[in-house]
Design a protein around this motif. Structure first.
Motif, PDB file in Angstrom:
ATOM      1  N   UNK A 206       1.122  -1.272  -0.093  1.00  0.00           N
ATOM      2  CA  UNK A 206       0.192  -0.055  -0.157  1.00  0.00           C
ATOM      3  C   UNK A 206       0.979   1.292  -0.310  1.00  0.00           C
ATOM      4  N   UNK A 207       0.289   2.523  -0.477  1.00  0.00           N
ATOM      5  CA  UNK A 207       0.730   3.795   0.066  1.00  0.00           C
ATOM      6  C   UNK A 207       0.056   4.972   0.151  1.00  0.00           C
TER       7      UNK A 207
ATOM      8  N   UNK B 162      -4.901  -5.257  -4.287  1.00  0.00           N
ATOM      9  CA  UNK B 162      -6.391  -6.304  -3.644  1.00  0.00           C
ATOM     10  C   UNK B 162      -5.944  -7.484  -2.414  1.00  0.00           C
ATOM     11  N   UNK B 163      -5.197  -7.984  -2.653  1.00  0.00           N
ATOM     12  CA  UNK B 163      -4.568  -8.999  -1.293  1.00  0.00           C
ATOM     13  C   UNK B 163      -5.113  -8.431   0.279  1.00  0.00           C
TER      14      UNK B 163
ATOM     15  N   UNK C 127      -6.575  -4.994   0.547  1.00  0.00           N
ATOM     16  CA  UNK C 127      -7.956  -4.250   0.542  1.00  0.00           C
ATOM     17  C   UNK C 127      -8.746  -4.902   2.084  1.00  0.00           C
ATOM     18  N   UNK C 128      -9.369  -3.780   2.706  1.00  0.00           N
ATOM     19  CA  UNK C 128     -10.564  -4.257   3.616  1.00  0.00           C
ATOM     20  C   UNK C 128     -10.033  -4.334   5.014  1.00  0.00           C
ATOM     21  N   UNK C 129      -8.358  -4.844   5.082  1.00  0.00           N
ATOM     22  CA  UNK C 129      -7.966  -5.508   6.167  1.00  0.00           C
ATOM     23  C   UNK C 129      -6.985  -4.708   6.767  1.00  0.00           C
ATOM     24  N   UNK C 130      -5.794  -4.083   5.729  1.00  0.00           N
ATOM     25  CA  UNK C 130      -5.330  -3.172   6.020  1.00  0.00           C
ATOM     26  C   UNK C 130      -5.372  -1.344   6.358  1.00  0.00           C
TER      27      UNK C 130
END
Length: 124
Positions: A49-50, A62-63, A65-68
């Motif tokens: 991420x950035x 995508x792996x 997204x929604x968790x981190x």
């Protein structure tokens, strides 16, 4: 040159959470976008991420997204990576990095300074 130091890694069970920190020092670090990457054994380093220089924009793989969630506090010259619902496949060495530009990029070659990495291990 910006110097980066990660902290907060460790061992956690699947479904748990960790928060990584990246402390920056040196040349106007708060003016640049920053990112997190990770590298698992036998695999290439991958984008996680950035975040833009002011935190106004973020981007995630995508792996995760929604968790981190990535955030930063420029007054503390620190970037964070909040990791929830961790999975065994999240096990890797996590690196923070900074570009020398204000906008987000996902390309490792756009990042000019890197930390030494912090190990995250998620047990099943």
């Amino acid at each position: 040159q910006v110097h980066l130091v990660e902290s907060g890694g460790g061992l956690v069970q699947a479904g748990g959470s960790l928060r990584l920190s990246c402390a920056a020092s040196g040349r106007a670090s708060s003016s640049y976008s920053m990112g997190w990457f990770r590298q698992a054994p036998g695999k290439e380093r991958e984008f996680v991420g950035a975040i833009s220089w002011n935190g106004g924009s973020t981007s995630y793989a995508d792996s995760v997204k929604g968790r981190f969630t990535i955030s930063r506090v420029n007054a503390k010259n620190t970037m964070y990576l909040q990791m929830n619902s961790l999975k065994p496949e999240d096990t890797a060495v996590y690196y923070c990095a900074t570009t020398y530009r204000p906008s987000i990029t996902i390309r490792p070659n756009d990042y000019g300074s890197w930390g030494q990495g912090t190990q995250v291990t998620v047990s099943s």
